[in-house]
Design an enzyme around this catalytic site. Structure first.
Site, short mmCIF file in Angstrom:
data_model
loop_
_atom_site.label_atom_id
_atom_site.label_comp_id
_atom_site.label_asym_id
_atom_site.label_seq_id
_atom_site.Cartn_x
_atom_site.Cartn_y
_atom_site.Cartn_z
N TRP A 339 60.75 1.34 3.16
CA TRP A 339 59.96 1.21 1.84
C TRP A 339 61.16 1.89 0.72
O TRP A 339 61.33 1.42 -0.31
CB TRP A 339 58.87 2.09 1.22
CG TRP A 339 58.54 3.37 0.88
CD1 TRP A 339 58.99 3.90 2.24
CD2 TRP A 339 57.73 4.47 -0.05
NE1 TRP A 339 59.40 5.38 2.13
CE2 TRP A 339 58.65 5.88 0.85
CE3 TRP A 339 57.09 3.65 -0.61
CZ2 TRP A 339 58.39 6.84 0.23
CZ3 TRP A 339 56.69 5.34 -1.19
CH2 TRP A 339 57.24 6.37 -1.02
N ASP A 340 62.42 2.46 0.99
CA ASP A 340 62.93 3.07 0.32
C ASP A 340 63.77 1.33 -0.29
O ASP A 340 64.41 2.32 -2.14
CB ASP A 340 64.28 3.89 1.35
CG ASP A 340 63.86 4.76 2.00
OD1 ASP A 340 62.51 4.56 3.08
OD2 ASP A 340 64.57 5.41 2.15
N GLU A 481 54.57 13.09 4.43
CA GLU A 481 55.10 12.89 6.07
C GLU A 481 54.45 13.70 6.72
O GLU A 481 53.71 14.08 7.78
CB GLU A 481 55.55 11.99 6.66
CG GLU A 481 56.01 10.19 6.15
CD GLU A 481 56.74 9.98 6.46
OE1 GLU A 481 57.81 10.64 7.15
OE2 GLU A 481 57.57 8.57 6.28
N LYS A 593 55.77 17.07 2.29
CA LYS A 593 57.19 17.32 2.41
C LYS A 593 58.15 16.62 1.72
O LYS A 593 59.49 16.39 0.75
CB LYS A 593 57.52 15.78 4.22
CG LYS A 593 58.62 15.47 4.25
CD LYS A 593 58.95 14.23 5.64
CE LYS A 593 60.32 13.86 5.80
NZ LYS A 593 59.61 12.04 7.64
N GLN A 594 57.63 15.43 0.56
CA GLN A 594 58.01 15.05 -0.94
C GLN A 594 56.68 14.54 -1.61
O GLN A 594 55.94 14.73 -1.19
CB GLN A 594 58.03 13.69 0.11
CG GLN A 594 57.63 12.55 0.25
CD GLN A 594 58.98 11.51 0.64
OE1 GLN A 594 60.00 11.19 -0.09
NE2 GLN A 594 58.62 10.52 1.73
C1 BGC Z 1 61.00 9.54 4.35
C2 BGC Z 1 60.34 8.56 3.99
C3 BGC Z 1 61.46 7.30 3.52
C4 BGC Z 1 62.46 7.48 5.49
C5 BGC Z 1 63.52 6.64 4.69
C6 BGC Z 1 61.45 9.40 5.93
O1 BGC Z 1 62.38 11.09 6.06
O2 BGC Z 1 59.95 10.38 4.68
O3 BGC Z 1 59.50 8.28 3.22
O4 BGC Z 1 61.07 6.45 4.07
O5 BGC Z 1 63.00 8.71 5.51
O6 BGC Z 1 64.14 7.04 3.85
#
Ligand code: BGC
Length: 738
Positions: A339-340, A481, A593-594
């Site tokens: 999704w980035d 996450e 986490k974010q």
């Molecule tokens: C993040 C995800 C992201 C992925 C790739 C993960 O650590 O939590 O949101 O899509 O890294 O960058």
């Protein structure tokens, strides 16, 4: 942006990034930092002469291959860089002899990487070397390098070996290529290879020109390592120039790649002309994508560096590829697409390079079949996009990760099954592209199918809770996450609601404007009126964990009941909270986490009709910002956190977060830059500057700004594309707009 102290040997100035000293400890991370590319391919900043432990890589977008039984990944392609310089039987290498001076520069304006070295060999011969290289933006199948070499204190025969290394390995040592053909004639030295599983053929051709001396060249035939060897007599004080030009094609674009590579090489103009065309192409790319900042030449460089990384990984001629999470600059995440791209990277392209945005989104159209297969395999209808996607769109997220400790348990990766918000992230991005560009044809031919088929997935995934008379989405992972398999994640539920509402709008628009296409899609997707009715019912009755009285969202059902933890108690630290507490323990606490709710509020805040307003934003900021593991959680977090801070007028705090995001690769702040550029962070830096600092919002009359410029920034200029027009903004520090 003040000069960070962590790397005193990097200088940031307007367009030029300079490294003033070579540090072998930083070899791999700096290879990432000095990556060049043109969207077709990316080449890490490894040295032409090599270095022990180097992770040299050229990654071509879309060239995926399997490591049998394990995974699919972007295959490291034959290395076009090798150029060995041998003086008096002594091979030039920074691992030997003495480095008398060293400077490496990346010129972002010209897309040119260069290196200036004065080196003394173990035999005491001193030589001045200047290398430069580029991946042509004007002709994406051409890469070239030049080496100027001046003997300082010797007259001696110098031997040069310019090669293509046809046996490159990926990080774990897997070589994806079979050598099919290697040929030499007067004009070309070439190589044809093929990936082992996906059977993609790749042809490369190379030539070497020498000026400033008389030299004789010949080919040597080490299998898989075509080499042009040349010898000349160096004379002290005299400069000799070598130009190595390489062409590359794969069977993804053309049936006979080796022939195409050889033919192209024949037709090419001189190195100087190639470089000048390349610079012109960069000029026109920057014309729409640059943001100029007056007042801080360092902030200017850092911002441009992040945009440069996006521009060098963006497919300009190919709509069957996207931008991998680590761009084309490293082996991290094996070149998979997350999704980035849609959530973090795409806005930059939608508003400054809409043609590229179209390619990126069309990739999702071409991978719909994979998304449909995934939906079927989980027992759902419609299209369920892969959390990690590669060439076909089938799910490629590994199911298990190796344990953190020796003899530990393997770790189950649930994202492939449960991080389902990606299907709406893609649909939202498609809708935004359409809103901004007014590209009705794209929406008719591609976008509508993406949005409607993923909406059909949702109507089979959403559950009706009869007891509570509401719809719910259970067992998901939101952006945060650290908490897996939760029920009713506010972010997921709200984006699904938004997605289904837009699906109804798109259906109405399509049936009015293109009735035939509507019939076609109704048949193909089995889109019945009953199913559309269900969408409406879900939009009206999907539960969003939001309390209108307090204005607070609960990140997911039960989040507020989890143990509260003061992150400040764990300072100072250099690891994520999950690394410190463990996966299970972190999931029992209110640690993010974010940003999750804040990510949602930022997204909804882009338009007045979905904006929850400043009061709600502030309330949720106060709750969630202190609970977010912003420095060591996900690299996707800091810019979004900064963006929200900026829109709440917290300029100093916002700037702190922007720095964290903007320097993630330049300063290796998370220690993993060797794995490749953090593409999402680059994209969110653009969003932070445009939506946070400039305060851009979209009104019925077009984009409008509400600037929050940091003290050091005196002026900021940029362009945005909006419905057929380019809007130019010129913001001054006191907030005046012209
Ligand atoms: C993040 C995800 C992201 C992925 C790739 C993960 O650590 O939590 O949101 O899509 O890294 O960058």
């Amino acid at each position: 942006m003040n000069k960070p102290i962590s790397d005193p040997h990097l200088l940031y100035e307007d367009w030029i990034l300079t490294e003033t000293q070579f540090d072998p400890e930083q070899l791999n991370y700096k290879e990432t930092v000095f990556t060049i590319g043109n969207g077709y391919l990316g080449t890490r900043g490894s040295f032409e002469e090599g270095y022990p432990g180097a992770l040299a890589a050229t990654l071509i977008n879309g060239v995926y291959d399997d490591v049998p039984l394990f995974y699919t990944e972007l295959a490291n392609c034959p290395d076009w860089l090798p150029l060995l310089i041998i003086i008096d039987n002594e091979e030039f290498s920074l691992s030997r002899g003495e480095i008398l001076s060293y400077q490496r520069q990346l010129d972002l304006k010209r897309g040119l990487l260069s290196r200036k070295i004065c080196w003394r060999s173990p035999n005491g011969k001193t030589i001045d070397l200047y290398f430069e290289r580029f991946a042509s933006q004007a002709d994406r199948h051409v890469v070239a390098l030049r080496c100027q070499l001046t003997a300082v204190d010797f007259d001696e025969t110098v031997l040069i070996r310019a090669s293509i290394d046809g046996n490159p390995e990926n990080k774990e040592g897997f070589n994806h290529w079979l050598i099919l053909e290697q040929s030499y004639d007067d004009a070309n030295t070439s190589l044809l290879v093929r990936t082992r599983s996906s059977r993609i053929e790749l042809g490369m051709a190379v030539n070497l020109t020498i000026s400033g001396t008389q030299a004789e060249s010949k080919n040597t035939s080490v299998p898989g390592f075509p080499t042009i060897e040349t010898k000349f007599d160096a004379v002290a004080g005299k400069t000799i120039t070598l130009e190595k030009i390489v062409t590359v094609f794969t069977s993804r674009e053309i049936e006979t790649p080796i022939k195409a590579a050889c033919n192209k090489l024949q037709e090419l103009p001189s190195y100087t002309e190639l470089l000048s065309d390349h610079e012109k192409a960069w000029k026109s790319l920057w014309e729409n994508s640059d943001i100029t900042i007056e007042g801080s030449s360092e902030a200017q460089l850092v911002l441009r560096y992040n945009l440069f990384q996006l521009l060098i990984s963006a497919p300009q001629d190919d709509d069957r590829v996207s931008i991998p999470a680590k761009t084309l600059s490293g082996f991290g995440y094996r070149g998979h697409i997350f999704w980035d791209t849609e959530f973090f990277i795409l806005p930059f392209f939608i508003f400054t390079q809409p043609n590229i945005a179209r390619n990126l989104l069309t990739y999702r159209y071409h991978t719909l079949e994979g998304a449909r297969r995934k939906a079927i395999s989980y027992g759902y209808r419609g299209a369920m996009y892969a959390w990690e996607s590669a060439d076909t769109g089938d799910e490629v997220t590994p199911r298990w990760a190796p344990p953190d400790e020796i003899y530990g348990e393997d770790i189950r990766i649930w994202c492939r099954d449960r991080e389902v918000h990606i299907s709406s992230d893609i649909s939202i991005a498609a809708w935004w592209y359409w809103q901004v560009t007014g590209d009705d044809e794209w929406m008719r031919d591609y976008g509508a199918e993406i949005i409607l088929d993923t909406a059909l997935f949702w109507s089979s995934r959403v559950e009706l809770n009869i007891k509570r008379e509401r719809y719910e989405i259970r067992q998901v992972i939101g952006p945060d996450e650290y908490h897996e398999n939760v029920d009713n994640n506010a972010f997921t539920n709200r984006v699904v609601q938004w997605h289904l509402e837009k699906s109804l709008n798109i259906y109405d628009w399509l049936s009015k404007t293109y009735p035939e296409k509507t019939l076609e899609l109704e048949e193909k997707l089995q889109l019945t009126s009953k199913r559309r009715w269900r969408w409406r019912d879900i939009v009206e009755n999907l539960w969003i964990p939001y309390d209108p009285e307090t204005g607070l969202f609960e990140q997911f059902e039960g989040f507020f009941k989890l143990e509260d933890t003061k992150l400040a108690d764990y300072q100072p630290r250099t690891r994520s909270m999950q690394a410190i507490l463990g996966i299970k323990e972190t999931s029992k606490r209110q640690i993010l986490k974010q940003p999750d709710v804040l990510m949602l509020l930022y997204l909804m805040g882009r338009t007045p009709d979905t904006d929850y307003g400043e009061k709600v934003l502030r309330k949720n900021w106060d709750y969630y910002a202190p609970r977010t593991d912003i420095t060591y959680g996900s690299s996707l977090g800091p810019a979004v956190q900064g963006l929200v801070a900026a829109s709440l007028g917290k300029t100093v705090e916002a700037y702190k977060y922007f720095r964290l995001a903007a320097l993630v690769d330049l300063e290796n702040t998370r220690g993993n830059a060797a794995e490749g550029i953090h593409g999402a962070s680059c994209g969110s830096i653009w969003q932070a500057v445009i939506f946070g600092v400039a305060g851009v919002k979209f009104t019925p009359d077009g984009p409008a700004t509400k600037p929050n410029l940091p003290n050091a920034w005196k002026r900021m200029k940029f362009k945005l594309y909006w419905r057929g027009d380019w809007y130019e903004f010129d913001l001054k520090s006191e907030g005046s707009i012209s």
